[in-house]
Each structure stands twice: as structure tokens, then as C-alpha cells.
Design a protein around this motif. Structure first.
Motif, PDB file in Angstrom:
ATOM      1  N   ILE A 111     -55.517  36.600 132.336  1.00  0.00           N
ATOM      2  CA  ILE A 111     -56.875  36.453 132.822  1.00  0.00           C
ATOM      3  C   ILE A 111     -56.861  36.520 134.339  1.00  0.00           C
ATOM      4  O   ILE A 111     -55.891  36.111 134.983  1.00  0.00           O
ATOM      5  CB  ILE A 111     -57.498  35.120 132.339  1.00  0.00           C
ATOM      6  N   LYS A 112     -57.928  37.058 134.915  1.00  0.00           N
ATOM      7  CA  LYS A 112     -58.031  37.150 136.368  1.00  0.00           C
ATOM      8  C   LYS A 112     -58.506  35.810 136.917  1.00  0.00           C
ATOM      9  O   LYS A 112     -59.534  35.282 136.522  1.00  0.00           O
ATOM     10  CB  LYS A 112     -59.023  38.249 136.737  1.00  0.00           C
ATOM     11  N   ILE A 113     -57.722  35.242 137.845  1.00  0.00           N
ATOM     12  CA  ILE A 113     -58.059  33.940 138.421  1.00  0.00           C
ATOM     13  C   ILE A 113     -58.612  34.100 139.834  1.00  0.00           C
ATOM     14  O   ILE A 113     -59.476  33.334 140.257  1.00  0.00           O
ATOM     15  CB  ILE A 113     -56.821  33.019 138.417  1.00  0.00           C
ATOM     16  N   TRP A 114     -58.093  35.072 140.582  1.00  0.00           N
ATOM     17  CA  TRP A 114     -58.564  35.333 141.935  1.00  0.00           C
ATOM     18  C   TRP A 114     -59.065  36.769 142.036  1.00  0.00           C
ATOM     19  O   TRP A 114     -58.643  37.662 141.291  1.00  0.00           O
ATOM     20  CB  TRP A 114     -57.420  35.158 142.947  1.00  0.00           C
ATOM     21  N   GLN A 115     -59.936  36.955 142.969  1.00  0.00           N
ATOM     22  CA  GLN A 115     -60.325  38.313 143.355  1.00  0.00           C
ATOM     23  C   GLN A 115     -60.380  38.378 144.870  1.00  0.00           C
ATOM     24  O   GLN A 115     -60.671  37.398 145.539  1.00  0.00           O
ATOM     25  CB  GLN A 115     -61.678  38.690 142.742  1.00  0.00           C
ATOM     26  N   ARG A 116     -60.036  39.556 145.398  1.00  0.00           N
ATOM     27  CA  ARG A 116     -59.987  39.713 146.857  1.00  0.00           C
ATOM     28  C   ARG A 116     -61.362  40.064 147.402  1.00  0.00           C
ATOM     29  O   ARG A 116     -62.075  40.899 146.857  1.00  0.00           O
ATOM     30  CB  ARG A 116     -58.990  40.786 147.246  1.00  0.00           C
ATOM     31  N   LYS A 117     -61.713  39.418 148.499  1.00  0.00           N
ATOM     32  CA  LYS A 117     -62.908  39.749 149.261  1.00  0.00           C
ATOM     33  C   LYS A 117     -62.459  39.882 150.700  1.00  0.00           C
ATOM     34  O   LYS A 117     -62.250  38.893 151.392  1.00  0.00           O
ATOM     35  CB  LYS A 117     -63.980  38.668 149.118  1.00  0.00           C
ATOM     36  N   GLY A 118     -62.250  41.111 151.112  1.00  0.00           N
ATOM     37  CA  GLY A 118     -61.681  41.361 152.429  1.00  0.00           C
ATOM     38  C   GLY A 118     -60.231  40.889 152.430  1.00  0.00           C
ATOM     39  O   GLY A 118     -59.431  41.298 151.593  1.00  0.00           O
ATOM     40  N   ARG A 119     -59.906  39.987 153.338  1.00  0.00           N
ATOM     41  CA  ARG A 119     -58.544  39.456 153.429  1.00  0.00           C
ATOM     42  C   ARG A 119     -58.401  38.108 152.735  1.00  0.00           C
ATOM     43  O   ARG A 119     -57.357  37.473 152.796  1.00  0.00           O
ATOM     44  CB  ARG A 119     -58.149  39.323 154.900  1.00  0.00           C
ATOM     45  N   SER A 120     -59.466  37.658 152.064  1.00  0.00           N
ATOM     46  CA  SER A 120     -59.453  36.343 151.424  1.00  0.00           C
ATOM     47  C   SER A 120     -59.314  36.462 149.911  1.00  0.00           C
ATOM     48  O   SER A 120     -59.697  37.474 149.310  1.00  0.00           O
ATOM     49  CB  SER A 120     -60.752  35.581 151.732  1.00  0.00           C
ATOM     50  N   LEU A 121     -58.771  35.407 149.325  1.00  0.00           N
ATOM     51  CA  LEU A 121     -58.712  35.278 147.871  1.00  0.00           C
ATOM     52  C   LEU A 121     -59.824  34.333 147.435  1.00  0.00           C
ATOM     53  O   LEU A 121     -59.931  33.206 147.928  1.00  0.00           O
ATOM     54  CB  LEU A 121     -57.362  34.714 147.418  1.00  0.00           C
ATOM     55  N   VAL A 122     -60.646  34.766 146.503  1.00  0.00           N
ATOM     56  CA  VAL A 122     -61.753  33.967 146.007  1.00  0.00           C
ATOM     57  C   VAL A 122     -61.542  33.749 144.507  1.00  0.00           C
ATOM     58  O   VAL A 122     -61.169  34.682 143.780  1.00  0.00           O
ATOM     59  CB  VAL A 122     -63.107  34.672 146.259  1.00  0.00           C
ATOM     60  N   LEU A 123     -61.759  32.517 144.053  1.00  0.00           N
ATOM     61  CA  LEU A 123     -61.582  32.204 142.640  1.00  0.00           C
ATOM     62  C   LEU A 123     -62.659  32.850 141.783  1.00  0.00           C
ATOM     63  O   LEU A 123     -63.842  32.897 142.157  1.00  0.00           O
ATOM     64  CB  LEU A 123     -61.615  30.687 142.424  1.00  0.00           C
ATOM     65  N   THR A 124     -62.256  33.375 140.642  1.00  0.00           N
ATOM     66  CA  THR A 124     -63.207  33.868 139.650  1.00  0.00           C
ATOM     67  C   THR A 124     -63.827  32.673 138.929  1.00  0.00           C
ATOM     68  O   THR A 124     -63.489  31.512 139.190  1.00  0.00           O
ATOM     69  CB  THR A 124     -62.493  34.763 138.635  1.00  0.00           C
ATOM     70  N   GLN A 125     -64.706  32.954 137.970  1.00  0.00           N
ATOM     71  CA  GLN A 125     -65.301  31.869 137.192  1.00  0.00           C
ATOM     72  C   GLN A 125     -64.209  31.101 136.439  1.00  0.00           C
ATOM     73  O   GLN A 125     -64.222  29.869 136.395  1.00  0.00           O
ATOM     74  CB  GLN A 125     -66.328  32.426 136.208  1.00  0.00           C
ATOM     75  N   ALA A 126     -63.253  31.834 135.869  1.00  0.00           N
ATOM     76  CA  ALA A 126     -62.133  31.175 135.176  1.00  0.00           C
ATOM     77  C   ALA A 126     -61.300  30.373 136.172  1.00  0.00           C
ATOM     78  O   ALA A 126     -60.829  29.276 135.873  1.00  0.00           O
ATOM     79  CB  ALA A 126     -61.263  32.211 134.471  1.00  0.00           C
ATOM     80  N   GLY A 127     -61.118  30.926 137.384  1.00  0.00           N
ATOM     81  CA  GLY A 127     -60.356  30.228 138.406  1.00  0.00           C
ATOM     82  C   GLY A 127     -61.032  28.941 138.845  1.00  0.00           C
ATOM     83  O   GLY A 127     -60.363  27.920 139.065  1.00  0.00           O
ATOM     84  N   GLU A 128     -62.380  28.980 138.973  1.00  0.00           N
ATOM     85  CA  GLU A 128     -63.121  27.778 139.351  1.00  0.00           C
ATOM     86  C   GLU A 128     -62.957  26.686 138.287  1.00  0.00           C
ATOM     87  O   GLU A 128     -62.804  25.503 138.608  1.00  0.00           O
ATOM     88  CB  GLU A 128     -64.611  28.110 139.541  1.00  0.00           C
ATOM     89  N   TRP A 129     -62.976  27.078 137.015  1.00  0.00           N
ATOM     90  CA  TRP A 129     -62.800  26.093 135.947  1.00  0.00           C
ATOM     91  C   TRP A 129     -61.394  25.502 135.989  1.00  0.00           C
ATOM     92  O   TRP A 129     -61.213  24.297 135.818  1.00  0.00           O
ATOM     93  CB  TRP A 129     -63.038  26.762 134.583  1.00  0.00           C
TER      94      TRP A 129
END
Length: 299
Positions: free
Chosen positions: A48-66
Motif C-alpha cells: 500500500i502507498k503510505i507516502w506521496q511526493r509533493k515537490g521535495r516533501s513526503l506527504v502521508l496518504t490517507q492510509a499513511g495518516e491512519w
């Protein structure tokens, strides 16, 4: 999908907390490439995808936030459990269950437990009196950790430490005819009401060490649970009792009672603390026994 591991939650929490792989890596003792590899491995393991990249940052997905919410709830519990286990291992925290086979010893126990609680504030102390199979059985079945007894029964796996000596004496009231005698013979109790704790005669020293060897019994045995009521009855001439001399001297400040020696030689007794051999490395238990022995020098 593989099983979620604690290490996964730790990485998710630290990356979210620090805001960058470099800072999170420092807290986790990992280089940035190693942490990046660990993140890819977590996602592959969990499928499952936990992070996604936004520019140079890693942002948590919905699954990552949970998962982050789960990490914030679960990881402190793990850390608390590990800290507690270290305290148990070091003898700093635990439960000390004390079994009593000595009714008069409650007064002595109060003097020992009070300062002990100050010394070991994270150890819970519980005092128990009634056991389904007796005090020795309670030790073997782990119902209690320490047994206070005047009659140790030496068995493999148990050890008993003597903590203080005492003399068993007869206790009489101010107008009792035996009050001024230096000592008494068993037959002098044949016409008396003997007040005892609710214990079978075969477990009372006044019977086993004084009356029964002479083939004598009291006119009546009356059982009373509390020491205060027992001595109140004795002081008003309602019977006599057999108690440790130190206890009589202590209660003589409240009741008009007098000790009389049982026989020419008297009856000498010891109080022992029994415990399991396997618990010998528990510091707070060993400290209680050592503290009890040193405190008893004052009795």
C-alpha cells in the motif's frame, strides 16, 4: 500483504514528526539512503502507498495518516511496557503480597510496611490472611510472595529467614489471681476461659507447647478475631490470653493487662519470613526481608 511491524510505525512517526528524511534518519540512527530504502520496503511489504511526493516533501496518504494515528497511540504503550519491564527486571516496581500466619504480627507489620512504602513507592503491597491450602500452599501456588509465620515448614524451593525472637506469655487482667506469679503451671489454666484468635488448637503454641504436653485443657476456649477486643476482655476479667510479651507491653499503655511467664523456662519463639528460592533475585522482595530483620531489633 505482510504483517504490520512496530518498526514500521516508528519510521512513520519519526518521518512525520521531523518533517524530513535527514532529520528523521538522525533520530533513527539511519542514513538518508538507508531510511529511503526502509520506506520503500515498508510500502512493498504492506502493499500500500503510505507516502506521496509533493515537490521535495513526503506527504502521508490517507492510509499513511491512519497508520500515523495508530503509531501515536501504540508506540507510547510499547515504550511504557518496556520501561515497566526494565523496572521489574531491576526490582524497582512490582507487587509484594504478604501472607500472615501470625495474628499478633499485624502490629509489627505496620511498623515495617510504613517505612518500606516510602522506600519503594512503586511497589504495591497487599496483606492476605486466609489461604485455601494454608500459607505454604499459598507460597507454592504463587498466591503470596512472603509468608509471615512462627512455624516454618522447610520444603525444597522455599527458604525461611528468622526476623525476630519473642517470648509467649500469659496475659491477665489487674484483678486476676495469677497476676503476681513469677510463672504458672499448665494445671493453673484448667479453670480458665482461654481467649484465642480463630485458629485451630493444634496451631496454637499455648496448646502444643504448654497445655497438651501436660494433658491439660482450659475450661473454655473463646475465639476473638481482633487483638484490641481480646485484650479489652482480658482487662475486664473475662478470660486470659497467650500473646507475645512485646505486644502485651505495647498494649499495656491502653489496657490494664499484665504478662505472666508460661512455665519456669518460658516459651521462646521466632518469627520467620518465608519466600520462594526462585524469587531471591527480586530486589524489592529481598529488601523487605532485610528491612524487616533490621527493624525487628527494636522489638
Amino acid at each position: 500483504m505482510d504483517i504490520l511491524e512496530r518498526s514500521h510505525l516508528t519510521i512513520i512517526r519519526e518521518v512525520a514528526r521531523e518533517g524530513s528524511l535527514t532529520a528523521a534518519g538522525l533520530r533513527l540512527n539511519l542514513t538518508q539512503p538507508a531510511l529511503s530504502h526502509a520506506i520503500r520496503k515498508i510500502e512493498n511489504q504492506l502493499d500500500i502507498k503510505i507516502w506521496q511526493r509533493k515537490g521535495r516533501s513526503l506527504v502521508l496518504t490517507q492510509a499513511g495518516e491512519w497508520l500515523l494515528s495508530l503509531a501515536n497511540r501504540m508506540l507510547p504503550q510499547f515504550e511504557l511496557a518496556e520501561n515497566r519491564l526494565r523496572q521489574f527486571a531491576n526490582g524497582e516496581r512490582g507487587s509484594l503480597r504478604i501472607g500472615m500466619e501470625c495474628h499478633p504480627c499485624y502490629q509489627w507489620l505496620l511498623k515495617v510496611v510504613s517505612p518500606y512504602l516510602e522506600r519503594w513507592p512503586k511497589v504495591d503491597v497487599d496483606v492476605r490472611q486466609k489461604f485455601q491450602f494454608g500459607g505454604i500452599g499459598a507460597l507454592f501456588s504463587n498466591e503470596i510472595d512472603i509468608l509471615v509465620t512462627p512455624d516454618p515448614l522447610y520444603k525444597p524451593g522455599l527458604k525461611f529467614t528468622p526476623v525476630f525472637d519473642y517470648e509467649l506469655v500469659l496475659v491477665v487482667g489487674p484483678n486476676h489471681p495469677l497476676r503476681n506469679k513469677k510463672f504458672i503451671f499448665p494445671e493453673e489454666l484448667a479453670s480458665e476461659i482461654l481467649i484465642t484468635y480463630p485458629v485451630a488448637p493444634e496451631r496454637l503454641d499455648i496448646y502444643t507447647q504448654f497445655l497438651q504436653p501436660a494433658g491439660i485443657g482450659p475450661r473454655q476456649q473463646k475465639q476473638i478475631e481482633t487483638t484490641d477486643i481480646m485484650l479489652l476482655m482480658v482487662s475486664h476479667g473475662r478470660g486470659v490470653a497467650a500473646l507475645p510479651r512485646w505486644l502485651v507491653e505495647e498494649f499495656a499503655l491502653r489496657f490494664e493487662i499484665y504478662p505472666v511467664k508460661l512455665g519456669k523456662k518460658g516459651i521462646a519463639k521466632k518469627i520467620f519470613l518465608g519466600c520462594r528460592d526462585s524469587d531471591d533475585d527480586i530486589q524489592y522482595l529481598r529488601d523487605f526481608i532485610e528491612f524487616a530483620a533490621s527493624s525487628s531489633l527494636e522489638i
